[in-house]
Design a protein around this motif. Structure first.
Motif, PDB file in Angstrom:
ATOM      1  N   UNK A 138       0.774  -1.230   0.000  1.00 34.82           N
ATOM      2  CA  UNK A 138       0.000   0.000   0.000  1.00 34.82           C
ATOM      3  C   UNK A 138       0.805   1.279   0.000  1.00 34.82           C
ATOM      4  N   UNK A 139       2.106   1.199  -0.252  1.00 35.99           N
ATOM      5  CA  UNK A 139       2.958   2.375  -0.223  1.00 35.99           C
ATOM      6  C   UNK A 139       3.077   3.023  -1.598  1.00 35.99           C
ATOM      7  N   UNK A 140       3.444   4.308  -1.593  1.00 38.15           N
ATOM      8  CA  UNK A 140       3.743   5.043  -2.819  1.00 38.15           C
ATOM      9  C   UNK A 140       5.243   5.079  -3.048  1.00 38.15           C
ATOM     10  N   UNK A 141       5.632   5.386  -4.297  1.00 36.29           N
ATOM     11  CA  UNK A 141       7.021   5.636  -4.668  1.00 36.29           C
ATOM     12  C   UNK A 141       7.058   6.993  -5.364  1.00 36.29           C
ATOM     13  N   UNK A 142       7.932   7.877  -4.895  1.00 35.10           N
ATOM     14  CA  UNK A 142       7.983   9.248  -5.397  1.00 35.10           C
ATOM     15  C   UNK A 142       9.186   9.464  -6.307  1.00 35.10           C
ATOM     16  N   UNK A 143       8.993  10.256  -7.362  1.00 37.85           N
ATOM     17  CA  UNK A 143      10.085  10.702  -8.224  1.00 37.85           C
ATOM     18  C   UNK A 143      10.433  12.128  -7.837  1.00 37.85           C
ATOM     19  N   UNK A 144      11.693  12.340  -7.439  1.00 38.89           N
ATOM     20  CA  UNK A 144      12.143  13.648  -6.950  1.00 38.89           C
ATOM     21  C   UNK A 144      13.175  14.205  -7.928  1.00 38.89           C
ATOM     22  N   UNK A 145      12.701  14.986  -8.880  1.00 40.85           N
ATOM     23  CA  UNK A 145      13.549  15.492  -9.948  1.00 40.85           C
ATOM     24  C   UNK A 145      14.738  16.313  -9.506  1.00 40.85           C
ATOM     25  N   UNK A 146      14.576  17.227  -8.521  1.00 45.40           N
ATOM     26  CA  UNK A 146      15.720  18.064  -8.123  1.00 45.40           C
ATOM     27  C   UNK A 146      16.859  17.290  -7.472  1.00 45.40           C
ATOM     28  N   UNK A 147      16.615  16.079  -7.010  1.00 48.27           N
ATOM     29  CA  UNK A 147      17.690  15.252  -6.449  1.00 48.27           C
ATOM     30  C   UNK A 147      18.396  14.568  -7.608  1.00 48.27           C
ATOM     31  N   UNK A 148      19.626  14.983  -7.892  1.00 45.12           N
ATOM     32  CA  UNK A 148      20.314  14.497  -9.094  1.00 45.12           C
ATOM     33  C   UNK A 148      21.554  13.681  -8.738  1.00 45.12           C
ATOM     34  N   UNK A 149      21.802  12.672  -9.577  1.00 46.73           N
ATOM     35  CA  UNK A 149      22.959  11.794  -9.405  1.00 46.73           C
ATOM     36  C   UNK A 149      23.619  11.610 -10.758  1.00 46.73           C
TER      37      UNK A 149
END
Length: 307
Positions: free
Chosen positions: A187-198
């Motif tokens: 039941x969890x979500x997964x978030x995409x965090x664009x400003x965090x860059x690698x």
């Protein structure tokens, strides 16, 4: 007390791990744990001499990326655990952006950054689930994605443990998509965090396109589906893989890629069949822990880009 333990799994990483550790030294305070998969190229000495003085867990044999992560997990007590490739160098603020995102979204169990290649192009901002059950990198996505790229992600430790941890037997590849499946089933979500860059030197620690690469990818995709996906989907894809393998000798215009070589595909099928009894037990355990039906997750995410 830091909120995150960053786990860097390395094997013969002498040529690139220094850049990774240098970048980690500029992040928000955290614990760094380097898992050394029995490197024999001087990696251990290089890590020990690094000014950031990371902790080290040296394994007696190479257990792969998945095995290294699994070996590290029992010794981690922080709220979050980050998975980081030894050939990845996070930009300043990477960890802070991921931590802040999970702090602000308690229903999310993982956050995935923007993975950039050496030429500046985007490798991944998350993982989508294709209509035939592959995990595929997204280069453009909304806030929510099906899964995370395991090369530089942040996860809630307790959610990861409750979902069954890391599939150590996968060795390498698809351990991230399998984990995303299980987090989604919880039941969890997964978030995409664009400003965090690698910045990722893709292929520096493995050899994409090699026989081993395709063997692990093909085998682990099928094992992931047998563990996590609806039964009909898993059996359909296993049957499709077997049928394509049987027809390859008589097909014309077959690509010359290793994953279309019959001996490799037969080995994949054999390895899946050998693991089938244990995989079915794992499937049962995953089903018992799930709070969301497998078919619901499949209908919601298969063939979609994210939202």
């Amino acid at each position: 007390m830091p909120s995150t333990t960053v786990v860097v799994v390395t094997w013969r990483g002498r040529e690139h791990i220094t850049a990774c550790l240098d970048a980690l030294a500029r992040q928000r305070p955290h614990r760094t744990l380097v898992v050394d998969n029995a490197s024999d190229d001087g990696t251990a000495d290089l890590v020990a001499a690094h000014p950031s003085r990371p902790e080290t867990l040296r394994l007696p044999v190479n257990r792969g990326y998945a095995g290294g992560l699994a070996a590290a997990l029992p010794g981690i007590t922080t709220e979050y655990v980050a998975w980081l490739n030894d050939d990845a160098a996070p930009d300043d603020g990477w960890l802070a952006a991921l931590e802040d995102a999970l702090d602000a979204n308690p229903d999310a169990a993982a956050a995935t950054p923007s993975m950039l290649l050496a030429d500046g192009s985007t490798q991944s901002v998350g993982v989508r689930l294709t209509a035939d059950g592959h995990g595929a990198d997204l280069v453009l996505a909304g806030r929510d994605v099906f899964g995370f790229c395991g090369g530089a992600a942040l996860l809630r430790r307790e959610a990861l443990e409750r979902a069954g941890g890391v599939p150590a037997g996968f060795f390498c590849y698809y351990e991230d998509t399998d984990t995303a499946w299980r987090l989604r089933l919880a039941g969890h979500r997964v978030l995409s965090i664009g400003p965090a860059r690698v910045r990722h030197r893709h292929g520096a620690s493995t050899n994409p396109g090699s026989r081993l690469f395709h063997r692990w990818n093909e085998r682990n995709r099928l094992l992931m589906l047998l563990r996590c996906a609806p039964a009909g989907t898993a059996l359909r894809e296993l049957a499709r893989f077997a049928a394509i393998t049987a027809l390859l000798p008589v097909r014309r215009g077959t690509p010359d890629a290793a994953n279309f070589h019959v001996p490799l595909r037969l080995r994949v099928l054999l390895e899946v069949l050998v693991r089938l009894p244990a995989t079915l037990v794992q499937r049962w355990r995953i089903g018992r822990r799930a709070t969301v039906d497998r078919r619901v997750v499949w209908r919601e995410w298969a063939g979609r880009q994210g939202r």
